[in-house]
Write an enzyme that holds these catalytic residues in place. Structure first.
Site, PDB file in Angstrom:
ATOM      1  N   HIS A 169      -7.447  -5.752  -0.339  1.00  0.00           N
ATOM      2  CA  HIS A 169      -6.322  -4.689  -0.660  1.00  0.00           C
ATOM      3  C   HIS A 169      -5.227  -5.526  -0.409  1.00  0.00           C
ATOM      4  O   HIS A 169      -4.782  -6.209   0.589  1.00  0.00           O
ATOM      5  CB  HIS A 169      -6.349  -3.754   0.715  1.00  0.00           C
ATOM      6  CG  HIS A 169      -5.417  -2.612   0.506  1.00  0.00           C
ATOM      7  ND1 HIS A 169      -4.927  -2.002  -0.542  1.00  0.00           N
ATOM      8  CD2 HIS A 169      -4.470  -2.437   1.623  1.00  0.00           C
ATOM      9  CE1 HIS A 169      -4.008  -1.390  -0.140  1.00  0.00           C
ATOM     10  NE2 HIS A 169      -3.770  -1.311   1.214  1.00  0.00           N
ATOM     11  N   SER A 218       0.861  -1.073  -0.021  1.00  0.00           N
ATOM     12  CA  SER A 218       0.126  -0.058   0.026  1.00  0.00           C
ATOM     13  C   SER A 218       0.931   1.088   0.074  1.00  0.00           C
ATOM     14  O   SER A 218       1.715   1.321  -0.973  1.00  0.00           O
ATOM     15  CB  SER A 218      -1.027  -0.224   1.152  1.00  0.00           C
ATOM     16  OG  SER A 218      -1.866   0.846   1.075  1.00  0.00           O
ATOM     17  N   ASP A 251      -9.268  -3.507  -5.493  1.00  0.00           N
ATOM     18  CA  ASP A 251      -8.606  -3.340  -4.455  1.00  0.00           C
ATOM     19  C   ASP A 251      -9.295  -2.128  -4.095  1.00  0.00           C
ATOM     20  O   ASP A 251      -9.429  -1.139  -4.729  1.00  0.00           O
ATOM     21  CB  ASP A 251      -7.156  -2.787  -4.497  1.00  0.00           C
ATOM     22  CG  ASP A 251      -6.530  -2.780  -3.191  1.00  0.00           C
ATOM     23  OD1 ASP A 251      -6.823  -1.976  -2.747  1.00  0.00           O
ATOM     24  OD2 ASP A 251      -5.268  -3.250  -3.238  1.00  0.00           O
TER      25      ASP A 251
END
Length: 542
Positions: A511, A255, A483
């Site tokens: 995610h 991320s 996502d």
């Protein structure tokens, strides 16, 4: 309240960048209901976020220039330091402090920071590759917690045999000179402020909350507030690389951790080794686009949840279409805005903002969908306790009422990295239609959440930029088609910029992709880390 880019499915997993405000609770943005972004199909089902045409980043974004290969004289003492390791926590873990300058442009011994580092040495038979630095995202996620609770325990044994698993809390995060903003009672009040103001009075309360939060950060954090940018954190990673004795950086970031890793590659392409960027961000995007596109990413994730839910006889959002399920959830939020629900926690009620945060928390991982269904059932019966628990998990609020610093570090980094999406409420009102188009369910709240950086007490240190990392070794960029926090097109955007990128796609929900159940993804990443064999560019797994 969410904050701009927060990518974080849970404390034991990778985190991600939160959405713009510290008041909502989302992550980044994908462009909602346009082609390929989860819009309605004729039968009410949802499409994968990666099926539409690519939208380029900011055409005015300038390339990130690499730093000189020779270490400046003023920084040589930092590069020469040795880490004093001591046993800490569970058996096999060692901890140390890394000294870094507060300001790389003007390093002074009187203005140093101490960053906390943890490692677990390679467990194999002497065929050690090096140190694998990891970052779980956020910004604001603790890499030390991630190593001690997940990475050094659950990464494949072959990876743990060949690498020291290393985590450093970035500057301003957790154990590394943490940013501080509010006391716990103040944070409780802040998270309940109405994120979807209906009139001028409610807008005033929201902007006052943002201002009070920003002023608290300045008062409690001082000079640190202007020196927690991603660029500075990436330079800290190079100091750590040197102190660990590695010629090149080996790295796995999730991320927001992909933004950090890509920034490192852009600054130090000659020292970038095997880098995995999972749940990728596109550094060329403006704050407005990041927030709006992340809004669409959460809409895509909600549609996937709703499609699964309405096929069940006990779905708390009914058994009709996905669109009707969204309308019922929006009606529930509106009802909770007017009359917050009671909970089992004394003195706490479930407000609309907390209910929204609880739902958003469940969008990070399809494994949380059953818990969300039960929480919505309880809420229909008038009990908001389960949704409140999901919200507390997102905010990292402990049962004793204390908060971790992730909700302080998150906006501190976000608001430094790029200029604010909006200058004031009038800008938000103009943008509301595009946010509501991106997500009829979450758009309004996400738009107002993106206002928080307008009142920040430190000037932005950077602008949107592209990262080429020319001449770097192959870099694996991983994107998941549905996502919610880092929309798939961001992975496409980053891979298009990096000169040596190999795009690896996971056609699925949730995610990030590594260690989430796809043997295809896991094998591709493991082969790269262990044998330096990157996957073929464009490889797709399910």
């Amino acid at each position: 309240m969410h904050s701009r880019l927060r990518i974080r499915p849970g404390r034991g997993r990778s985190a991600a960048r939160r959405p713009a405000a510290v008041v909502l609770a989302a992550a980044l943005l994908a462009a909602g209901c346009s082609a390929g972004d989860g819009g309605d199909t004729s039968d009410g089902s949802s499409r994968g976020a990666g099926s539409g045409a690519k939208e380029p980043g900011d055409p005015e974004a300038k390339p990130l220039e690499p730093l000189p290969t020779e270490v400046p004289k003023s920084l040589k003492p930092y590069y020469a330091q040795k880490l004093a390791w001591e046993s800490c926590g569970q058996t096999g873990f060692e901890c140390a402090d890394l000294r870094v300058p507060l300001d790389y442009d003007s390093p002074r011994k009187s203005e140093e920071l101490k960053l906390s580092v943890v490692r677990k040495k390679a467990e194999g038979d002497g065929r050690r590759i090096g140190s694998l630095q990891v970052n779980p995202g956020g910004p604001g996620g603790s890499a030390i917690d991630y190593v001690q609770q997940a990475a050094a325990l659950s990464y494949p044994q072959a990876v743990r045999d060949r690498y020291d698993i290393v985590g450093m809390d970035p500057r301003g995060v957790a154990r590394s000179e943490p940013i501080e903003c509010l006391d716990d009672a103040g944070m409780d009040t802040f998270t309940t402020v109405d994120q979807t103001p209906d009139d001028a009075e409610e807008v005033g309360r929201l902007t006052s909350a943002y201002k009070k939060f920003a002023e608290g950060c300045k008062k409690r954090s001082g000079a640190r507030l202007a020196h927690v940018s991603t660029t500075e954190a990436a330079r800290d990673m190079d100091l750590l690389r040197s102190a660990l004795g590695d010629d090149r950086l080996y790295y796995l970031g999730a991320s927001y951790g992909t933004y950090l890793g890509a920034t490192y590659a852009g600054l130090h392409p000659q020292r970038a080794g095997r880098l995995v960027l999972d749940g990728a961000m596109d550094p060329s995007l403006s704050s407005l686009r990041i927030n709006r596109e992340q809004t669409g990413g959460f809409e895509t994730a909600f549609r996937a949840f709703a499609e699964d839910c309405v096929g069940r006889t006990d779905c708390p959002l009914g058994t009709g279409s996905v669109k009707e399920a969204g309308e019922r959830l929006a009606a529930f939020f509106k009802k909770t805005d007017a009359r917050p629900l009671k909970t089992d926690q004394q003195g706490r009620r479930l407000t609309e903002s907390l209910a929204t945060t609880g739902v958003i928390r469940a969008m990070y991982d399809e494994g949380s969908w059953p818990a969300l269904r039960e929480a919505l059932k309880d809420a229909r019966r008038g009990n908001g306790s389960s949704l409140l628990m999901l919200s507390d998990d997102y905010y990292e609020r402990s049962p004793d009422g204390s908060y971790s610093n992730i909700m302080y570090a998150n906006p501190a980094v976000n608001c430094l990295d790029i200029p604010a999406a909006f200058d004031g409420p009038a800008d938000v009102r103009k943008a509301l239609p595009s946010f509501e188009k991106a997500s009829p369910v979450f758009g309004r709240g996400f738009a107002w959440a993106a206002l928080n950086c307008a009142y920040w007490q430190a000037e932005p240190a950077d602008e949107p930029h592209t990262i080429e990392a020319k001449d770097a070794d192959p870099i694996v960029v991983v994107g998941t088609t549905r996502d919610p926090a880092t929309p798939y097109r961001w992975a496409e955007g980053l891979a298009a910029q990096l000169s040596s990128a190999r795009l690896l796609t996971y056609d699925g929900d949730g995610h990030t992709a590594y260690l989430r159940g796809s043997s295809c993804i896991d094998s591709a990443i493991n082969d790269y880390l262990l044998s330096n064999k990157p996957p073929k560019d464009g490889t797709t797994c399910s």
